[in-house]
Scaffold this active site. Sequence first.
Site, PDB file in Angstrom:
ATOM      1  N   HIS A  33       0.611   9.343 -28.931  1.00 19.23           N
ATOM      2  CA  HIS A  33       0.223   8.122 -28.169  1.00 19.23           C
ATOM      3  C   HIS A  33      -0.485   7.232 -29.356  1.00 19.23           C
ATOM      4  CE1 HIS A  33       0.229   9.349 -23.745  1.00 19.23           C
ATOM      5  NE2 HIS A  33       1.402   9.388 -24.323  1.00 19.23           N
ATOM      6  N   LYS A  79       7.064  22.452 -16.085  1.00 22.14           N
ATOM      7  CA  LYS A  79       6.190  21.470 -15.825  1.00 22.14           C
ATOM      8  C   LYS A  79       5.743  21.500 -14.233  1.00 22.14           C
ATOM      9  CE  LYS A  79       4.910  16.559 -16.147  1.00 22.14           C
ATOM     10  NZ  LYS A  79       5.358  15.233 -16.651  1.00 22.14           N
ATOM     11  N   GLU A 108      10.561  17.135 -25.659  1.00 25.63           N
ATOM     12  CA  GLU A 108       9.611  17.493 -24.480  1.00 25.63           C
ATOM     13  C   GLU A 108      10.239  18.827 -23.884  1.00 25.63           C
ATOM     14  OE1 GLU A 108       7.069  16.312 -23.191  1.00 25.63           O
ATOM     15  OE2 GLU A 108       7.075  14.037 -23.484  1.00 25.63           O
ATOM     16  N   HIS A 149       0.489  14.704 -27.339  1.00 20.76           N
ATOM     17  CA  HIS A 149       0.467  13.435 -27.060  1.00 20.76           C
ATOM     18  C   HIS A 149      -0.850  12.690 -27.260  1.00 20.76           C
ATOM     19  CE1 HIS A 149       3.750  14.814 -24.324  1.00 20.76           C
ATOM     20  NE2 HIS A 149       3.881  13.728 -24.043  1.00 20.76           N
ATOM     21  N   ARG A 163       1.099  -1.258   0.195  1.00 18.44           N
ATOM     22  CA  ARG A 163      -0.082  -0.126  -0.220  1.00 18.44           C
ATOM     23  C   ARG A 163       0.870   1.096   0.108  1.00 18.44           C
ATOM     24  NH1 ARG A 163      -3.185  -3.515   3.298  1.00 18.44           N
ATOM     25  NH2 ARG A 163      -4.951  -3.959   2.398  1.00 18.44           N
ATOM     26  N   GLU A 221      -4.710  16.915 -11.860  1.00 19.27           N
ATOM     27  CA  GLU A 221      -5.247  16.987 -13.080  1.00 19.27           C
ATOM     28  C   GLU A 221      -6.949  17.273 -12.969  1.00 19.27           C
ATOM     29  OE1 GLU A 221      -4.947  14.082 -16.743  1.00 19.27           O
ATOM     30  OE2 GLU A 221      -3.024  15.258 -16.607  1.00 19.27           O
ATOM     31  N   LYS A 270       3.206  11.330 -11.760  1.00 20.46           N
ATOM     32  CA  LYS A 270       2.458  10.273 -12.541  1.00 20.46           C
ATOM     33  C   LYS A 270       3.128   8.932 -12.637  1.00 20.46           C
ATOM     34  CE  LYS A 270      -0.789  13.041 -15.369  1.00 20.46           C
ATOM     35  NZ  LYS A 270      -1.307  13.192 -16.572  1.00 20.46           N
ATOM     36  N   HIS A 311       9.328   7.558 -27.888  1.00 16.41           N
ATOM     37  CA  HIS A 311       8.355   8.610 -27.441  1.00 16.41           C
ATOM     38  C   HIS A 311       8.647   9.630 -27.722  1.00 16.41           C
ATOM     39  CE1 HIS A 311       5.226  10.272 -24.657  1.00 16.41           C
ATOM     40  NE2 HIS A 311       6.080  10.958 -24.329  1.00 16.41           N
ATOM     41  N   ARG A 331      -3.441  20.820 -16.147  1.00 10.15           N
ATOM     42  CA  ARG A 331      -2.290  20.001 -16.110  1.00 10.15           C
ATOM     43  C   ARG A 331      -2.153  19.292 -17.527  1.00 10.15           C
ATOM     44  NH1 ARG A 331       0.433  15.991 -11.492  1.00 10.15           N
ATOM     45  NH2 ARG A 331       1.754  14.709 -13.020  1.00 10.15           N
ATOM     46  N   ASN A 381       0.020  17.615 -22.270  1.00 10.70           N
ATOM     47  CA  ASN A 381      -0.145  16.599 -23.209  1.00 10.70           C
ATOM     48  C   ASN A 381       0.051  17.096 -24.726  1.00 10.70           C
ATOM     49  OD1 ASN A 381      -0.648  14.438 -21.459  1.00 10.70           O
ATOM     50  ND2 ASN A 381      -2.545  15.263 -20.755  1.00 10.70           N
TER      51      ASN A 381
END
Length: 372
Positions: free
Chosen positions: A256, A230, A187, A252, A123, A240, A145, A268, A245, A249
């Site tokens: 993606h 960022k 990026e 993206h 946990r 988000e 993330k 990527h 936020r 992206n």
Amino acid sequence: MRTLHLRFPEADRSHPILIDSGLLNRCGELLVRAGLGGPVALISDAMVMAHQGERVRQALHQAGIPFVELVLPPGEGTKTLSTAADLYRQLVRAGLGRDGTLLAAGGGVILDLAGFVAATYMRGIPFVSAPTTLLAMVDAAIGGKVGVDLPEGKNLVGAFYPPRLLLIDPTALDTLPTSEWRHGMAEVVKAALIGDPELWEQLRAAPARWAQPPEGPERLELLERAIAVKARIVERDPWETQGEREQLNLGHTFGHAFERLSGYRVPHGEAVAAGMRAAAALSARLGLLETPDLPQELEKLLQGLGLPTRWQAWLSGYGIQATPEEVIEAMGTDKKRRAGRLRFVLLHRPGLARTYGDVPAEAVRQALMETA
């Protein structure tokens, strides 16, 4: 040493971002200072350990920290639930309890995967991140993330789980091929476009200057500025929920889809570059641009950095043939959808981007055709 602080509403999620040459050689000492001197599980991949492993081992030994190494194959194919399950079992066999710390050293794949394991093992156990690629330093490591991929799409299983400590050592970039630098620069360009117009002007004015890693203070400044963009956005919208936020992206939604069509074989950073160019074309097509020549300026910059701008020609170089309709279909499982509608980050001008969820499919198709 340059220090940024990423602050979350919950004090225990806030953490320092340390930027300095040689931090990997001092990681043991820095863990002890942060109160994380208990047992450590070092998660990395074989390629990173070949170049950086001895530095990290020596630092942990010198700090008197017992540790176990869990070394994985490199590549996006490693970032799966089955790999995470295997890591859980290895942590149990190693006797790592809740007093242990997970130290991740590597690129975005390793940091995403290891952070997800740290968030869910017992946990949640403490997590320290040591990115070793430019892309990871300016993007994947920032903001908390973490997650793994499913066959249906990238990062569909994950969590928000910031590290206790983020160590950015620019000397780790010295062992990487120039292509890895270029991938990370995608990026950096994204950060400049959404949050640092001055940086955008610096990059745009001399693309060739940034196609290879600069030396010393110039590299540190580039890292710090991209990271700061960022960090500021994450602080304003940490989970988000406010929509801001989502600006991170940019490129993206397209990118993606390109990755999914390739079976995640394409880098990527290249996918993001081609995706940003498509997003700029879509922004122009919808009449959003306040600077009409922005798509052409972006294309020139990306090309100067050795990054793709024409998605169809680029994918064909990897042996992948795709149509605009197939790209749109591949967007179908994008996690940024809301109420069944895709969301696109679109540009107004350098420093101003917004998210739109009511974009006509025909406009998307036309933008893809334009940038094929």
